[in-house]
Design an enzyme around this catalytic site. Structure first.
Site, PDB file in Angstrom:
ATOM      1  N   LYS A  37     -31.810   7.357 -23.087  1.00  0.00           N
ATOM      2  CA  LYS A  37     -31.303   7.854 -24.372  1.00  0.00           C
ATOM      3  C   LYS A  37     -30.468   9.121 -24.160  1.00  0.00           C
ATOM      4  O   LYS A  37     -30.571   9.779 -23.115  1.00  0.00           O
ATOM      5  CB  LYS A  37     -32.474   8.160 -25.298  1.00  0.00           C
ATOM      6  CG  LYS A  37     -33.292   9.370 -24.873  1.00  0.00           C
ATOM      7  CD  LYS A  37     -34.491   9.609 -25.779  1.00  0.00           C
ATOM      8  CE  LYS A  37     -35.286  10.805 -25.276  1.00  0.00           C
ATOM      9  NZ  LYS A  37     -36.708  10.697 -25.553  1.00  0.00           N
ATOM     10  N   ARG A 136     -45.169  12.206 -35.568  1.00  0.00           N
ATOM     11  CA  ARG A 136     -43.722  12.203 -35.732  1.00  0.00           C
ATOM     12  C   ARG A 136     -43.339  10.871 -36.359  1.00  0.00           C
ATOM     13  O   ARG A 136     -43.345  10.735 -37.568  1.00  0.00           O
ATOM     14  CB  ARG A 136     -43.069  12.440 -34.359  1.00  0.00           C
ATOM     15  CG  ARG A 136     -41.641  12.882 -34.414  1.00  0.00           C
ATOM     16  CD  ARG A 136     -41.069  13.220 -33.042  1.00  0.00           C
ATOM     17  NE  ARG A 136     -41.130  12.113 -32.096  1.00  0.00           N
ATOM     18  CZ  ARG A 136     -40.575  12.138 -30.877  1.00  0.00           C
ATOM     19  NH1 ARG A 136     -39.938  13.220 -30.468  1.00  0.00           N
ATOM     20  NH2 ARG A 136     -40.659  11.106 -30.078  1.00  0.00           N
ATOM     21  N   TYR A 268     -19.067  41.869 -23.273  1.00  0.00           N
ATOM     22  CA  TYR A 268     -19.336  42.263 -24.655  1.00  0.00           C
ATOM     23  C   TYR A 268     -20.632  43.073 -24.742  1.00  0.00           C
ATOM     24  O   TYR A 268     -21.611  42.763 -24.066  1.00  0.00           O
ATOM     25  CB  TYR A 268     -19.516  41.020 -25.537  1.00  0.00           C
ATOM     26  CG  TYR A 268     -18.246  40.232 -25.749  1.00  0.00           C
ATOM     27  CD1 TYR A 268     -17.177  40.761 -26.455  1.00  0.00           C
ATOM     28  CD2 TYR A 268     -18.146  38.947 -25.247  1.00  0.00           C
ATOM     29  CE1 TYR A 268     -16.022  40.018 -26.664  1.00  0.00           C
ATOM     30  CE2 TYR A 268     -16.993  38.194 -25.447  1.00  0.00           C
ATOM     31  CZ  TYR A 268     -15.935  38.741 -26.159  1.00  0.00           C
ATOM     32  OH  TYR A 268     -14.805  38.005 -26.352  1.00  0.00           O
ATOM     33  N   MET A 316     -17.938  32.957 -24.444  1.00  0.00           N
ATOM     34  CA  MET A 316     -17.739  31.582 -24.900  1.00  0.00           C
ATOM     35  C   MET A 316     -17.338  30.651 -23.752  1.00  0.00           C
ATOM     36  O   MET A 316     -17.851  29.542 -23.626  1.00  0.00           O
ATOM     37  CB  MET A 316     -16.678  31.544 -26.007  1.00  0.00           C
ATOM     38  CG  MET A 316     -16.588  30.182 -26.680  1.00  0.00           C
ATOM     39  SD  MET A 316     -15.338  30.107 -27.964  1.00  0.00           S
ATOM     40  CE  MET A 316     -16.067  31.111 -29.241  1.00  0.00           C
TER      41      MET A 316
END
Ligand code: PLP
Length: 375
Positions: A37, A136, A268, A316
Site C-alpha cells: 500500500k 479502527r 533562518y 524548504m
C-alpha cells in the site's frame, strides 16, 4: 509521476526487498501477502510487487481500490486485495469491472461491494475485516450473526478471507493486548467456519509474523519488515529482526561549500552559531521534499562516507551540513539523507529517531520523490 522541483533522488535496492521476503518466508509456513500500500511504503509499488512476484508471492495487499486495480494491471495473474476497500461509488464501479478483492468491514462497505457484485457475472471475492482491539475499522464478533445473514442474502459476494489488524505486535510491553486480539480473532474465525464459510485467516503484520507464531493462521501481511526495518528496534526482542536489510537510499546534491567563521550564525532564526571556524556544505533537500524541518539541528547526513550534522533550520529546499572534518567535499557530491555506502550508512530507525517519528513515515514522505530501482 515526475517531480521537477527538486534534485532529490531515491534509489531502491530490490535485491534487499527480495532477501527480506525470503527471510520472512522461512519463518512463515503459510502464505505471505506482501503489503504494498501507499506505493509500497514509498518504494514504488509496481517494481516491488514485480520483484516479489518473481520470488513467488501470489497475493498482494494494496491500499485503495484504485491502487489495487493499478497493481492488477501490472500483475494480471496475481490476487490483489485492497486493505481500505470501497469507500464511494467510483470504487464500486472499479470493483464491478476488476477482479480485485476488497476488505469489507462495515455495512456501508457491504452495500458498495454488493452493488458492484450485482453488476458482475462472476461472484466478487471479498475479505471480511474485523476489529479485535485496534478500534479502527471492521466488524466485531457481535456483528457476526447479522453479517452471516447479509452474506446469505447476497450470494454474489464470496468471502475468501477473514482479517484483523494487530495494534501492538511490535511492543513487548503490550503483548497481553496482542494475546487478547489473537483470542478474539480465533473466536470470530470459529464462528464463521461453523457457519460453513471456507476462509483463510489473516492476522499477523510484520511483527506478528516475526514474533507471534501462534497467530500466523493461513496467511500473514508483512509490510515494514519487507522494506528492511526491524519492528523490534530498541526493544529486548531486537534480535528477531536483525537480519532485515533496508532497501531505500535517498540522495541530495551538495550545491555550495563555504567557510563559516567562528561566531557566525546559520539559516533562518539564527538557531546555530559556529563555535569554531567551520566548513559547511549546503545540500538541495528540505521540507518540500519530505525532509522534515524537525531535523533542524538534530539530524545527520552521510557525506563521503562520513556523518555530517545538520546545522540550523532545515529550509524548504535546502539544508546545511557540517563538513569541517570531511575533506574533498565539492558541489555535485551526493549527500545521503538515508542509507548510503559503508559502515556509517544511515538506518531508517535512526533517521526516524532524529525526526521524532517512525520509519513508516520517513519512507512514505521521502518516497514521494523521484525514484530509480536496481538490484
Ligand atoms: C499496513 C498494514 C499492514 C502491514 O503492517 P506492517 O507493520 O508494516 O507489517 C498489515 N495489515 C494492514 C491492515 C495494514 O494496514
Amino acid at each position: 509521476m515526475s517531480i521537477t522541483y527538486n534534485k532529490i533522488h531515491v534509489h531502491v535496492r530490490l535485491g534487499a526487498i527480495r532477501a527480506n521476503y525470503r527471510l520472512l518466508s522461512s519463518k512463515s509456513g503459510g502464505e505471505i501477502i506482501p503489503v504494498v500500500k501507499a506505493d509500497a511504503y514509498g518504494h514504488g509499488m509496481a517494481p516491488v510487487a514485480q520483484a516479489l512476484h518473481d520470488e513467488g508471492a501470489r497475493t498482494f495487499a494494496a491500499g485503495t481500490i484504485e491502487e489495487s486495480c493499478e497493481l492488477a494491471e501490472v500483475l494480471p495473474d496475481a490476487r490483489i486485495v485492497s486493505l481500505l476497500g470501497p469507500v464511494d461509488g467510483v470504487d464500486a464501479d472499479l470493483l464491478a469491472k476488476n477482479g480485485v478483492v476488497p476488505f469489507v468491514g462495515s455495512a456501508e462497505q457491504m452495500d458498495l461491494a454488493a452493488e458492484a457484485a450485482g453488476r458482475r457475472t462472476a461472484p466478487l471475492d471479498v475479505c471480511l475485516k474485523f476489529d479485535t482491539g485496534m478500534s479502527r475499522l471492521g466488524f466485531t464478533l457481535d456483528d457476526v450473526p447479522a453479517l452471516l445473514d447479509r452474506l446469505k442474502q447476497t450470494p454474489k459476494l464470496r468471502p475468501v478471507m477473514a482479517s484483523s489488524h494487530l495494534a501492538c505486535a511490535d511492543e513487548p510491553e503490550h503483548f497481553e493486548h496482542v494475546r487478547k486480539q489473537g483470542a478474539r480473532f480465533q473466536a470470530i474465525l470459529d464462528a464463521l467456519r461453523r457457519a460453513g464459510l471456507n476462509i483463510q485467516g489473516c492476522l499477523a503484520n510484520s511483527a506478528g509474523l516475526l514474533a507471534h507464531g501462534a497467530l500466523h493462521h493461513e496467511a500473514q501481511r508483512p509490510g515494514i519488515a519487507l522494506y528492511g526495518v526491524n519492528p523490534f528496534h530498541k526493544t529486548p526482542m531486537e534480535d528477531m529482526g536483525r537480519e532485515l536489510t533496508p532497501a531505500m537510499d535517498v540522495f541530495a546534491p551538495v550545491v555550495q561549500v563555504r567557510d563559516l567563521p567562528k561566531g557566525r550564525t546559520i539559516s533562518y532564526g539564527a538557531s546555530y552559531t559556529a563555535d569554531r571556524d567551520m566548513r559547511v556544505a549546503v545540500a538541495a533537500a528540505g521540507y518540500a521534499d519530505g525532509y522534515s524541518r524537525g531535523l533542524s539541528n538534530k539530524g545527520q547526513a552521510l557525506v563521503a562516507g562520513k556523518r555530517a550534522n545538520i546545522l540550523g533550520r532545515v529550509c524548504m529546499q535546502l539544508c546545511i551540513l557540517d563538513v569541517t572534518e570531511i575533506s574533498g567535499v565539492r558541489p555535485g557530491v551526493q549527500a545521503a539523507l538515508l542509507g548510503g555506502e559503508g559502515p556509517q550508512a544511515i538506518r531508517p530507525e535512526e533517521l526516524a529517531g532524529w525526526w521524532g517519528t517512525i520509519p513508516y513515515e520517513v519512507f512514505c514522505l521521502l518516497g514521494l520523490n523521484r525514484k530509480t530501482h536496481g538490484n
